[in-house]
Design an enzyme around this catalytic site. Structure first.
Site, PDB file in Angstrom:
ATOM      1  N   GLY A   1      45.921  40.119  39.430  1.00  0.00           N
ATOM      2  CA  GLY A   1      46.339  39.101  40.856  1.00  0.00           C
ATOM      3  C   GLY A   1      44.658  39.436  41.390  1.00  0.00           C
ATOM      4  O   GLY A   1      43.850  40.362  41.209  1.00  0.00           O
TER       5      GLY A   1
ATOM      6  N   CYS B   1      45.196  44.272  34.051  1.00  0.00           N
ATOM      7  CA  CYS B   1      43.744  44.061  34.967  1.00  0.00           C
ATOM      8  C   CYS B   1      44.180  44.415  36.339  1.00  0.00           C
ATOM      9  O   CYS B   1      44.266  46.029  36.335  1.00  0.00           O
ATOM     10  CB  CYS B   1      43.696  42.763  35.586  1.00  0.00           C
ATOM     11  SG  CYS B   1      42.488  42.302  35.944  1.00  0.00           S
ATOM     12  N   TYR B   2      44.834  44.238  37.766  1.00  0.00           N
ATOM     13  CA  TYR B   2      45.737  44.852  38.672  1.00  0.00           C
ATOM     14  C   TYR B   2      46.282  45.818  38.358  1.00  0.00           C
ATOM     15  O   TYR B   2      46.206  46.743  39.194  1.00  0.00           O
ATOM     16  CB  TYR B   2      45.813  43.398  39.446  1.00  0.00           C
ATOM     17  CG  TYR B   2      46.268  44.128  40.716  1.00  0.00           C
ATOM     18  CD1 TYR B   2      44.884  43.955  42.151  1.00  0.00           C
ATOM     19  CD2 TYR B   2      47.833  43.906  41.104  1.00  0.00           C
ATOM     20  CE1 TYR B   2      45.660  44.524  43.274  1.00  0.00           C
ATOM     21  CE2 TYR B   2      47.523  44.526  42.498  1.00  0.00           C
ATOM     22  CZ  TYR B   2      46.271  44.676  43.244  1.00  0.00           C
ATOM     23  OH  TYR B   2      47.312  45.082  44.566  1.00  0.00           O
TER      24      TYR B   2
ATOM     25  N   HIS C   1      43.271  40.472  29.514  1.00  0.00           N
ATOM     26  CA  HIS C   1      43.886  39.792  29.494  1.00  0.00           C
ATOM     27  C   HIS C   1      44.355  39.072  27.771  1.00  0.00           C
ATOM     28  O   HIS C   1      43.804  38.219  27.756  1.00  0.00           O
ATOM     29  CB  HIS C   1      44.036  38.468  30.354  1.00  0.00           C
ATOM     30  CG  HIS C   1      43.721  38.973  31.766  1.00  0.00           C
ATOM     31  ND1 HIS C   1      45.104  38.508  32.569  1.00  0.00           N
ATOM     32  CD2 HIS C   1      43.299  38.803  32.608  1.00  0.00           C
ATOM     33  CE1 HIS C   1      44.578  39.390  34.168  1.00  0.00           C
ATOM     34  NE2 HIS C   1      42.695  38.967  33.863  1.00  0.00           N
TER      35      HIS C   1
ATOM     36  N   GLU D   1      46.958  37.669  27.208  1.00  0.00           N
ATOM     37  CA  GLU D   1      47.615  36.348  27.136  1.00  0.00           C
ATOM     38  C   GLU D   1      47.557  35.138  26.572  1.00  0.00           C
ATOM     39  O   GLU D   1      47.993  34.474  27.014  1.00  0.00           O
ATOM     40  CB  GLU D   1      48.886  36.357  28.825  1.00  0.00           C
ATOM     41  CG  GLU D   1      48.347  36.020  29.796  1.00  0.00           C
ATOM     42  CD  GLU D   1      47.548  37.239  30.522  1.00  0.00           C
ATOM     43  OE1 GLU D   1      47.507  36.937  31.609  1.00  0.00           O
ATOM     44  OE2 GLU D   1      46.722  38.850  29.773  1.00  0.00           O
TER      45      GLU D   1
ATOM     46  N   ASP E   1      63.621  16.341  30.082  1.00  0.00           N
ATOM     47  CA  ASP E   1      64.281  17.412  30.556  1.00  0.00           C
ATOM     48  C   ASP E   1      65.587  16.726  30.848  1.00  0.00           C
ATOM     49  O   ASP E   1      66.864  17.800  30.672  1.00  0.00           O
ATOM     50  CB  ASP E   1      63.776  17.619  32.241  1.00  0.00           C
ATOM     51  CG  ASP E   1      62.878  18.367  31.977  1.00  0.00           C
ATOM     52  OD1 ASP E   1      61.997  19.277  31.181  1.00  0.00           O
ATOM     53  OD2 ASP E   1      61.490  18.116  33.354  1.00  0.00           O
TER      54      ASP E   1
ATOM     55  N   LYS F   1      58.481  24.449  30.079  1.00  0.00           N
ATOM     56  CA  LYS F   1      58.632  23.195  29.018  1.00  0.00           C
ATOM     57  C   LYS F   1      58.081  23.111  27.609  1.00  0.00           C
ATOM     58  O   LYS F   1      58.593  22.599  27.202  1.00  0.00           O
ATOM     59  CB  LYS F   1      57.417  22.122  29.530  1.00  0.00           C
ATOM     60  CG  LYS F   1      57.579  21.044  29.633  1.00  0.00           C
ATOM     61  CD  LYS F   1      58.554  20.813  30.125  1.00  0.00           C
ATOM     62  CE  LYS F   1      58.389  18.817  30.913  1.00  0.00           C
ATOM     63  NZ  LYS F   1      59.139  17.832  31.703  1.00  0.00           N
TER      64      LYS F   1
END
Length: 522
Positions: free
Chosen positions: A58, A85-86, A174, A176, A233, A378
């Site tokens: 964050g 992180c945060y 991070h 990710e 979609d 998605k």
């Protein structure tokens, strides 16, 4: 039958731009997860039934007044918890460690020095150095009791920490993001070695379970309306429902005349003829063009198109009801990012431009809403489409705005200008596909600018329109970078447009990123 939601990971979102990316990486590894605000109550924390928890990064400092904090119950859930992180700094502050402003802000690529090959870092050797991505101004100065250091970096003495007894872990970097190349191995270790997930989440399993859920929700006699645009979609929603309830689904396709070349025909061919989905195709081209006559403001265009779409849809639904096919449900292609945004800790974003979809229909028509995709990202929708047998030309269809070509024409929308931009767009799509860039790009399209310039063709002076070519790379459309397409490809597209589309004598390439620009021009 296995309950796909029985094994759940909880992600508490403290405002990081990467939070959705954490969720997507977790889903890619076969684990179902949900993102919730950081201040989730103790009651809801317990009720969620998480097998593991991730505290996101964050932008705030844990030391500043009003910094987002979790309920203390999160530490008493008795499940593995990973702070990123945060999230790591929260662990340090709230569990008895110390956090302070770093002497040097660590942002960007960094080297992580592995000190212990265990837990999250079991795939690495002690003494090994790996590439990671840092983004922090504070750092942990002292870890809480029970924690040990398992990795360091040049500016973070506690870049990765672990309390194996309570199964609490923290990472200052991070895992990710793509800039941490082996980050997925770290997440995999947390999910499977530490939390004990089985990895049962897949689109094949989702299709089976969703089929059962839809049948139970709609009942034996219920009918469903679905606005079918031809995009991935709405296409996946239609096919899911058709497999679940058969001909009690009624799709309505509105041809507003603002589609790309061949799209209306493709929808009728694929759904009406190939999959035999009940389909009502409405030709409203003249109606939309008439309503847009003389309108140049992009927001007015969007609102007119949205309003007319609802009107046409309502009229079609009324005609169906008069023929004995009245529906009680409306299907909509809401995706998980839409759901996350509605409960985001950061609150609603500023309105850059309004979005046109069928979001207004339930309120207008008083139909119960069915949203089969509201748990999916998605990329998962595309995977589900393949699972259901949708052809590549629909599954891999690039995002296309609801208002269609109307907002790719800067200025007034006319039949002549639509013809110009539609022909140029067809060339762009053909060449992007032929060059193998269809799946590599987020979007590639052209825009008709309200600019005319002097040119020369066949030794004669021309004074014609300008076509702007736009191609971007992105993972989610929230941010984007202009695509570095090969010069030969750009040259071929430009040559074909100026030679084959009468009315264009100049092609320019848009080299703006998002931000500061948006992907679409209007």
């Amino acid at each position: 039958m296995t309950d796909l939601h029985a094994e759940r990971l909880l992600i508490l979102d403290f405002g990081s731009q990467y939070t959705q990316l954490i969720a997507r990486r977790v889903r890619e590894l076969g684990v179902y997860c949900e993102i919730h605000p950081p201040n989730l109550s103790a009651e809801k924390l317990r009720a969620f039934g998480a097998r593991g928890v991730i505290l996101s990064g964050g932008p705030a400092s844990v030391e500043e007044p009003g910094a987002p904090m979790p309920d203390a119950e999160v530490w008493r859930l008795g499940v593995p918890t990973l702070g990123v992180c945060y999230g790591l700094q929260l662990m340090a502050k709230l569990l008895g460690g110390r956090v302070a402003k770093a002497t040097e802000r660590e942002y960007g690529a960094a080297k992580l020095d592995v000190r212990a090959s265990s837990g999250l870092l079991s795939a690495f050797r002690a003494g090994e150095s790996i590439d990671v991505w840092m983004s922090h101004g504070d750092r942990v100065e002292a870890v809480p009791p029970g924690f040990s250091t398992i990795a360091t970096s040049a500016n973070s003495p506690f870049a990765a920490v672990a309390d194996p007894v309570r199964r609490f872990f923290g990472l200052q970097f991070h895992p990710e993001v793509a800039h941490t190349p082996r980050g997925k191995e770290i997440l995999r270790a947390f999910l499977f070695d530490v939390c004990g997930f089985s990895g049962s989440w897949s689109m094949a399993s989702f299709a089976v379970e969703e089929n059962r859920r839809l049948q139970n929700r709609i009942g034996e006699g219920g009918r469903v309306l679905c606005a079918l645009s031809g995009g991935v979609d709405s296409a996946v929603v239609a096919l899911l429902l058709h497999k679940a309830i058969g001909d009690r689904l009624q799709c309505i396709f509105v041809d507003n005349g603002l589609l790309r070349a061949g799209e209306a025909e493709q929808v009728v061919e694929v759904f009406g003829k190939r999959f035999h989905v009940p389909l009502e195709a409405v030709d409203a081209r003249e109606r939309f063009l008439s309503r847009l006559s003389g309108v140049e403001d992009p927001e007015k265009k969007r609102k007119i198109i949205g309003r007319e779409f609802i009107a046409v849809f309502e009229e079609s639904a009324a005609h169906l009801a008069a023929r004995g096919r009245e529906a009680k449900f409306l299907a909509q292609g809401t995706l998980y990012p839409d759901v996350i945004e509605s409960v985001s800790f950061r609150g609603p974003s500023a309105t850059i431009k309004s979005h046109h979809n069928v979001g207004g229909l339930p309120e207008v028509m008083k139909l119960a809403l069915v949203e089969p995709l509201r748990e999916l990202f998605k990329d998962e929708v595309r995977a589900l489409g393949r699972e259901l047998g949708l052809p590549d030309e629909i599954v891999d269809r690039q995002p296309f705005p609801g208002p269609g070509l109307a907002i790719r024409i800067l200025g007034a929308v006319t039949a002549e200008r639509l013809k110009l931009v539609r022909a140029a767009d067809a060339i762009v799509r053909e060449e992007i596909l032929a060059a193998g860039f269809q799946k590599k790009l987020w979007q590639a399209f052209c825009v008709l600018l309200p600019v005319r310039s002097v040119g020369v063709m066949g030794d004669e002076r021309t004074y014609e329109s300008t076509c702007a070519l736009r191609a971007v790379d992105s993972s989610d459309g929230m941010t984007a970078d202009w695509a570095r397409l090969p010069y030969d490809l750009l040259a071929k597209i430009s040559s074909r447009i100026t030679n084959e589309v009468r009315g264009f004598n100049r092609v320019v390439y848009d080299v703006s990123s998002k931000p500061p620009a948006t992907i679409e021009w209007e």
